[in-house]
Design a protein around this motif. Structure first.
Motif, PDB file in Angstrom:
ATOM      1  N   GLN B 115       0.921  -1.490  -0.020  1.00  0.00           N
ATOM      2  CA  GLN B 115      -0.023  -0.033   0.144  1.00  0.00           C
ATOM      3  C   GLN B 115       0.709   1.304  -0.175  1.00  0.00           C
ATOM      4  O   GLN B 115       0.491   2.498  -0.178  1.00  0.00           O
ATOM      5  CB  GLN B 115      -0.914   0.097   1.277  1.00  0.00           C
ATOM      6  CG  GLN B 115      -1.759  -1.248   1.491  1.00  0.00           C
ATOM      7  CD  GLN B 115      -2.981  -1.216   0.101  1.00  0.00           C
ATOM      8  OE1 GLN B 115      -3.372  -0.273  -0.382  1.00  0.00           O
ATOM      9  NE2 GLN B 115      -2.998  -2.647  -0.295  1.00  0.00           N
ATOM     10  N   VAL B 117       3.648   1.624  -1.890  1.00  0.00           N
ATOM     11  CA  VAL B 117       4.591   1.678  -3.161  1.00  0.00           C
ATOM     12  C   VAL B 117       3.632   2.607  -4.078  1.00  0.00           C
ATOM     13  O   VAL B 117       2.637   2.362  -4.403  1.00  0.00           O
ATOM     14  CB  VAL B 117       4.762   0.204  -3.889  1.00  0.00           C
ATOM     15  CG1 VAL B 117       5.437   0.243  -5.223  1.00  0.00           C
ATOM     16  CG2 VAL B 117       5.257  -0.496  -2.953  1.00  0.00           C
ATOM     17  N   PRO B 118       4.360   3.868  -4.512  1.00  0.00           N
ATOM     18  CA  PRO B 118       3.565   4.555  -5.448  1.00  0.00           C
ATOM     19  C   PRO B 118       3.103   4.040  -6.907  1.00  0.00           C
ATOM     20  O   PRO B 118       3.744   3.111  -7.299  1.00  0.00           O
ATOM     21  CB  PRO B 118       4.391   5.714  -5.896  1.00  0.00           C
ATOM     22  CG  PRO B 118       5.776   5.673  -4.618  1.00  0.00           C
ATOM     23  CD  PRO B 118       5.460   4.235  -4.197  1.00  0.00           C
ATOM     24  N   ASP B 119       1.921   4.262  -7.247  1.00  0.00           N
ATOM     25  CA  ASP B 119       1.471   3.700  -8.415  1.00  0.00           C
ATOM     26  C   ASP B 119       2.601   3.770  -9.740  1.00  0.00           C
ATOM     27  O   ASP B 119       2.430   3.123 -10.535  1.00  0.00           O
ATOM     28  CB  ASP B 119       0.184   4.598  -8.893  1.00  0.00           C
ATOM     29  CG  ASP B 119      -0.701   4.362  -8.011  1.00  0.00           C
ATOM     30  OD1 ASP B 119      -0.810   3.464  -7.135  1.00  0.00           O
ATOM     31  OD2 ASP B 119      -1.905   5.403  -7.898  1.00  0.00           O
ATOM     32  N   SER B 120       3.504   5.091  -9.553  1.00  0.00           N
ATOM     33  CA  SER B 120       4.518   5.087 -10.681  1.00  0.00           C
ATOM     34  C   SER B 120       5.577   4.113 -10.683  1.00  0.00           C
ATOM     35  O   SER B 120       6.163   4.224 -11.722  1.00  0.00           O
ATOM     36  CB  SER B 120       4.725   6.579 -10.676  1.00  0.00           C
ATOM     37  OG  SER B 120       5.193   6.706  -9.188  1.00  0.00           O
ATOM     38  N   VAL B 121       5.750   3.448  -9.802  1.00  0.00           N
ATOM     39  CA  VAL B 121       6.849   2.466  -9.470  1.00  0.00           C
ATOM     40  C   VAL B 121       6.607   1.220 -10.315  1.00  0.00           C
ATOM     41  O   VAL B 121       5.651   0.676 -10.056  1.00  0.00           O
ATOM     42  CB  VAL B 121       7.188   2.151  -8.170  1.00  0.00           C
ATOM     43  CG1 VAL B 121       7.979   0.913  -7.985  1.00  0.00           C
ATOM     44  CG2 VAL B 121       7.740   3.371  -7.294  1.00  0.00           C
ATOM     45  N   ILE B 123       6.822  -2.417 -11.380  1.00  0.00           N
ATOM     46  CA  ILE B 123       7.197  -3.865 -10.098  1.00  0.00           C
ATOM     47  C   ILE B 123       8.227  -4.545 -10.531  1.00  0.00           C
ATOM     48  O   ILE B 123       9.055  -5.216  -9.613  1.00  0.00           O
ATOM     49  CB  ILE B 123       5.843  -4.570 -10.376  1.00  0.00           C
ATOM     50  CG1 ILE B 123       4.551  -3.676  -9.737  1.00  0.00           C
ATOM     51  CG2 ILE B 123       5.832  -5.695  -9.200  1.00  0.00           C
ATOM     52  CD1 ILE B 123       3.240  -4.159  -9.551  1.00  0.00           C
TER      53      ILE B 123
END
Lengths: 192, 451
Positions: B115, B117-121, B123
């Motif tokens: 929760q 971890v930014p959306d932009s990272v 995986i």
């Protein structure tokens, strides 16, 4: 929804222009700026209804979460509109809207979307009217009910889809972190 | 990726012939330890550009802010967090109302780190930092090879305070990370931004060596410019008959008592840096006697000191160190309560952590019924070269002191405690060879021990 209420646009327009004071952080314990109980008290007085400080105390306790308090503040701003002032609403109706129906809205979206997003403004305005027994001016009961249901279900579907996507990504992150490749790669000069 | 398919090309994407020779030297030296694991820098050419750029930025930027003000970068950082980090997005808060934001802690990170971890990272290149912790909340944190590599920018900044600039390059060993545990993650690697100088993470415990005498021979052959480790590992390192002299020791993970630091400085003839660092945020501060405490190292990390209710304490008061910002773009921190305690003062315009102590304060009861803050015990122990210790007060008021280290002056230590607590204080002292990792330094069973 038996009775005809105000023009819908007058309410959605009012919501779009919610002042910063009503969007500030609700006070919870030592944090936050706005005392929700005081704002509710002011709104009720403006509508000619006075309730005891003890009754208002409910809005200072931890019965409501942050988002629900924030939605209550926005509803207070809406209810302070001239039309509601003249509508002769009872205190118990208003309190039920704030205490029970606000929770439904808060569960669905962050408070600020009820100001920033046109569909959510319409939903909040329609829901408030409906719960107080009104429908927008110029609409039949069936039309008003249909539109509110559509807004509600579209939003629920959007929320569900977003939640599914978020859960999928979270699962993928957890899986990536659990891999051996993630495990063994930690090339830093100091370790904690 | 199939675990079996991880190759050196994955671990060291930019490896040159010189780097390959360095890995071979570290692994195949006749006195080398048994390396239990494998790891690598995983840095691509593009990553290396970013790492170098970050180092330039770190060297030129100031760490800190003006007293009573928030750093200029803070509001946009908070705004971004509220937008792209799932956990923070739920706050639905105003970036401008910083002090109204909720605080977070190890418990939230431990519950579901995904929760945070930014959306932009993306995986696919995530790595993890794992921490066992001393409070029963093990953590698995998201990170990235670039983040791991960026640690070095802060080490260099810390070394700079001691007028040290790293000099090693190709064909030399930059750093040896030493541990002293029964079980330890060990491997070799190279540091691409230092011309692929060598990096070895080793365990000094004899279980990892064919012959314990190999330890000194191997380390002398490596002749690293820097050793990093915790005070326990350094205590063991200092018993080895090493001929080579490092240029610096960097101590992390546990508090380094001044006398222990002094002893290490004398033994190795080099500066010993006491780094305040944690997996969640990387290197945060380094002890600097001239400044009177730990000076901050990161230019995009805001440090608050909060009371138990989450409110900022008055200037100069002790409280919990709380962090916002950081350089781990996979784990941006928003008012993260570290569980460590200090006060914050401005010395010559820069914020300094004073009286840094891990874990919440504990009070100890003296023979007269007076309550002593654990800081007083720390002060009394300043003069002793203890590698690690733990003090506990039981329900009857008896003190149990457990100690690890070499040449312990047990009588003097006993007297120092009796001077604080009273001559009739019941006190048991136990020496142990190894604590097996971090310990909670101060604990008590007495009611009223938590102030």
């Amino acid at each position: 929804m038996e009775r005809e209420g105000p023009i819908l646009e007058s309410l959605t327009h009012r919501l779009a222009e919610t002042p910063q004071d009503f969007l500030a952080e609700p006070r919870i314990g030592p944090r936050g700026k706005v005392a929700t109980a005081a704002v509710v008290g002011d709104m009720l007085r403006l509508l000619g209804r006075d309730v005891s400080a003890k009754r208002l105390q409910a809005f200072s306790e931890d019965r409501f979460d942050r988002n629900q308090l924030a939605v209550i503040l926005i509803l207070c701003w809406l209810l302070a509109d001239d039309w509601f002032q003249k509508a002769g609403l009872e205190a118990h109706q208003l309190l039920r809207l704030l205490e029970t129906d606000a929770a439904e809205l808060a569960a669905q979206a962050p408070s600020k979307r009820y100001v920033a997003d046109a569909d959510r403004r319409e939903e909040l305005a329609r829901l408030a009217l409906a719960k107080l027994g009104f429908r927008p001016e110029g609409e039949t009961i069936a039309q008003a009910q249909d539109r509110l249901t559509t807004l509600n279900s579209t939003e629920r579907a959007r929320v569900m889809q977003a939640a599914r996507a978020a859960e999928e990504r979270a699962r993928a992150i957890r899986a990536a972190l659990a891999k051996k490749a993630a495990e063994e790669s930690a090339d830093k000069w100091t370790r904690e | 990726m199939n675990p079996e398919s991880i190759t050196d090309a994955d671990r060291y994407p930019t490896l040159s012939e010189s780097g390959r020779r360095m890995l071979q030297f570290l692994r195949e030296h006749p006195h080398a330890p048994i390396f239990r694991n494998e790891s690598g820098n995983r840095l691509t050419t593009e990553d290396l550009e970013r790492v170098r750029e970050f180092e330039r930025e770190t060297q030129s930027a100031d760490a800190g802010w003006r007293p009573g003000q928030l750093p200029s970068w803070l509001e946009s950082f908070v705004g971004q967090c509220l937008k792209v980090v799932p956990f923070y997005r739920r706050y639905d808060a105003n970036p401008g109302e910083f002090h109204s934001l909720p605080t977070t802690s190890r418990a939230e990170l431990g519950h579901d780190v995904a929760q945070f971890v930014p959306d932009s990272v993306t995986i696919d290149r995530l790595i993890n930092f794992r921490t066992s912790g001393t409070t029963g909340h093990p953590l698995l944190l998201a990170s990235h090879p670039i983040v791991a590599a960026n640690y070095l920018a802060f080490h260099k900044r810390a070394l700079q305070r001691f007028d040290l600039k790293l000099q090693h390059g190709a064909g030399q060993v930059g750093v040896v990370l030493v541990g002293f545990q029964r079980k330890c993650f060990t491997y070799v690697s190279v540091t691409p931004t230092m011309s692929e100088s060598g990096l070895a993470k080793i365990n000094l415990h004899p279980v990892d060596w064919r012959d314990p005498a190999d330890r000194a021979k191997y380390l002398d052959a490596l002749a690293p410019e820097v050793y990093t480790g915790d005070p326990i590992a350094f205590a063991e390192l200092s018993t080895l008959p090493l001929r080579g002299k490092p240029r610096a020791l960097i101590s992390t993970s546990m508090s380094l008592l001044p006398a222990m630091r002094q002893r290490l400085m004398e033994r190795f003839g080099c500066p010993v840096l006491d780094l305040y660092s944690m997996n969640e945020a990387g290197p945060i501060a380094v002890a600097d006697e001239a400044a009177g405490g730990h000076v901050l190292l990161q230019h995009r990390l805001y440090v608050e000191i909060l009371d138990a209710s989450g409110n900022p304490v008055a200037a100069g008061q002790r409280g919990e160190i709380t962090l916002t910002g950081g350089f781990n773009f996979c784990l941006p921190l928003l008012r993260y309560r570290t569980g460590d305690f200090a006060s914050l003062e401005f010395r010559r315009g820069e914020p300094v952590l004073m009286g840094l102590a891990g874990r919440p304060p504990v009070r100890f009861r003296t023979m007269t019924g007076e309550w002593l803050n654990n800081i007083e015990v720390t002060h009394a122990f300043r003069q002793f070269a203890l590698a690690q210790f733990a003090l506990h007060q039981d329900r009857e008021g008896t003190l149990q002191l457990r100690l690890a280290g070499t040449d312990l002056r047990l009588n003097a230590i006993r007297n120092a405690l009796l001077e604080l607590f009273g001559p009739n204080q019941a006190l048991n002292i136990e020496t142990i060879s190894n604590f097996e990792g971090k310990v909670v330094q101060y604990t008590s069973d007495l009611t009223g021990a938590q102030p």
